[in-house]
Design a protein around this motif. Structure first.
Motif: not given
Lengths: 239, 241
Positions: A61, B9-13, B15, B51, B54
């Motif tokens: 991306s 670290k967030n995956f989308d919303k 936490e 990963e 964030t």
């Protein structure tokens, strides 16, 4: 009813031997094989390229702001549009457009056919390779990256070899489809196997022998291609 | 060896990690436990940037590695990882699995890598499997070879992400034995696991993680299991012990 040997000999004589009629079939067959082979090379190379572009764009991306990212994004967008158009329109229409519009100044019919079928097959091969690439275990890719291998090294040593294995059956189908699809070359006046049979009929006024003969030739080649792909599959699976 | 500073670290919303701080010193063996979904695997995967954090910093050997200018491949060469699903390369045989990375990364030439691979295979007791493909091996054998594959790069730090969770019970022992041997040889290890026996025996520090934070930390594994301080830890341990 008995069919005498003499009758069979006469039949072959009148339909295929007389005036070198068989040459319409063999010359046409030669054209069919050439068109298939070179179209395959184009389709294979371009297909892999399109597949890698699309997968890389999805994996990495990249940002539109960097030059390389811009290029990958742009190429990926173009690939998507290209594949949509090719898969969404009939090959016959593509062939006629190439002959009558895009390559109107190119008078070598064989090259027109090779380019058309090659560009057409590339779109299908791209989708086949892409599904093969995406079927490779994400865990193995992570393992390769965790050892320090770069994205490209992981692609070449882990992803692509497995992708080829995954997509070999679908890939074999596509080669067979491509081979048979060249039978529409007659639309632009290229004398391939099918058109050769048509010309032969105009000489003998008998439709069945040339058409069945050409069908038999297609069938034999397809059977050979199937055997080749089965052998390839056996060679590269370790089960 | 490695420091984690204020890692989020967030995956989308969602936490997953909410401010983790940790430092692992050379030859420490840190065992990380916690309920599923607590963020323990994510924390481990942030350490080698499988990963992307964030926010916060991962500092490996005095270098902030989640900086865009860092060549992450170079960093990962020194940080091995062992996965729950083994993840051996299925298109390569055992020898090729072991020699691929050191040769591709120009650590060793092909002959050196093959010699080293044979030594490691002898050490883990699988020299006769050298030409086998991963799908011809048991889970325990695959995981021992995956550990050997990581050792081929002479890593400074080994990360283990639930290395025995996908194994049949009778194969857990052979993998834990190898890990114990590595620990005794002085390897720096961070291990996410549910094997409490291994934690007691090998760890010199235990971390209990829940809801993306380190809830309890102990330098005395036996004391940690016998007298957990936090209520959340007590609840967790009472369920699994």
């Amino acid at each position: 009813m008995t069919v005498s040997l003499q009758a069979i000999v006469d039949f072959i004589q009148n339909n295929f031997i007389k005036d070198d009629y068989w040459k319409y079939l063999t010359n046409g067959f030669s054209i069919t094989l050439q068109v298939t082979f070179f179209a395959f090379l184009i389709g294979f190379a371009l297909g892999i390229f399109l597949a890698i572009i699309r997968v890389a764009c999805k994996d990495l991306s990249p940002s539109w702001k960097t030059p390389s990212g811009f290029l990958i994004n742009l190429l990926s967008k173009i690939s998507n549009i290209y594949i949509t158009i090719i898969r969404g329109t009939p090959t016959t229409v593509q062939l006629l457009i190439m002959f009558n519009v895009i390559l109107i100044n190119l008078h070598n019919l064989k090259i027109v056919a090779i380019l058309t079928f090659g560009l057409n097959s590339a779109a299908y091969m791209a989708e086949i390779f892409r599904s093969g690439i995406q079927a490779v275990s994400a865990g193995e890719i992570e393992a390769a990256r965790s050892l320090g291998l770069s994205y490209m090294q992981t692609m070449s040593k882990i992803v692509m070899p497995q992708a080829f294995r995954n997509c070999l059956p679908a890939f074999g189908n596509e080669v067979i489809t491509l081979f048979k699809e060249t039978s529409i070359s007659g639309f632009i006046g290229l004398v391939d196997l099918t058109r050769g049979a048509g010309i032969l009929i105009s000489k003998t006024f008998r439709a069945a022998p040339p058409y069945f003969a050409s069908a038999l030739i297609y069938l034999i080649v397809v059977l050979i291609l199937e055997q080749i792909f089965h052998a390839l599959e056996r060679r590269i699976t370790h089960d | 060896m490695i420091k984690i500073r204020n890692l989020y670290k967030n995956f989308d919303k969602l936490e997953v990690l909410r401010g983790v701080n940790l430092e692992i010193k050379p030859s420490e063996k840190v065992v990380i436990i916690g309920p599923s979904g607590s963020g323990k695997s994510t924390m481990l995967r942030c350490m080698n940037l499988l990963e992307k954090p964030t926010s916060g910093e991962i500092i490996f050997k005095d270098q902030v590695i989640n900086d865009s200018h860092v060549d992450i491949n170079k960093v990962r060469e020194n940080m091995g990882m062992v996965f729950q699903q083994f993840n051996l390369f299925s298109n390569l045989n055992v020898l090729e699995n072991l020699t691929l990375a050191p040769v591709m990364r120009h650590r060793l030439n092909k002959d050196e890598a093959e010699t080293k691979a044979m030594e490691l295979l002898k050490r883990i007791g699988l020299p006769e499997k050298v030409k086998n493909y991963p799908n011809q091996l048991s889970g325990g054998q695959q995981q021992r070879i995956a550990i050997a594959r990581a050792l081929m790069m002479d890593p400074d730090l080994l990360l283990f992400d639930e290395p025995t969770s996908a194994l049949d019970p009778e194969m857990v022992g052979e993998v834990l034995e190898l890990m114990t041997e590595l620990a005794q040889a002085g390897m720096t290890m961070a291990v996410v696991t549910h094997e409490m026996g291994f934690a007691r025996q090998v760890a010199n520090r235990i971390l209990f993680i829940d809801e993306g934070m380190i809830v309890e930390e102990s330098y005395d594994p036996n004391d940690f299991f016998d007298n957990p301080q936090e209520e959340r830890t007590q609840q967790f341990l009472s369920k699994i012990l």
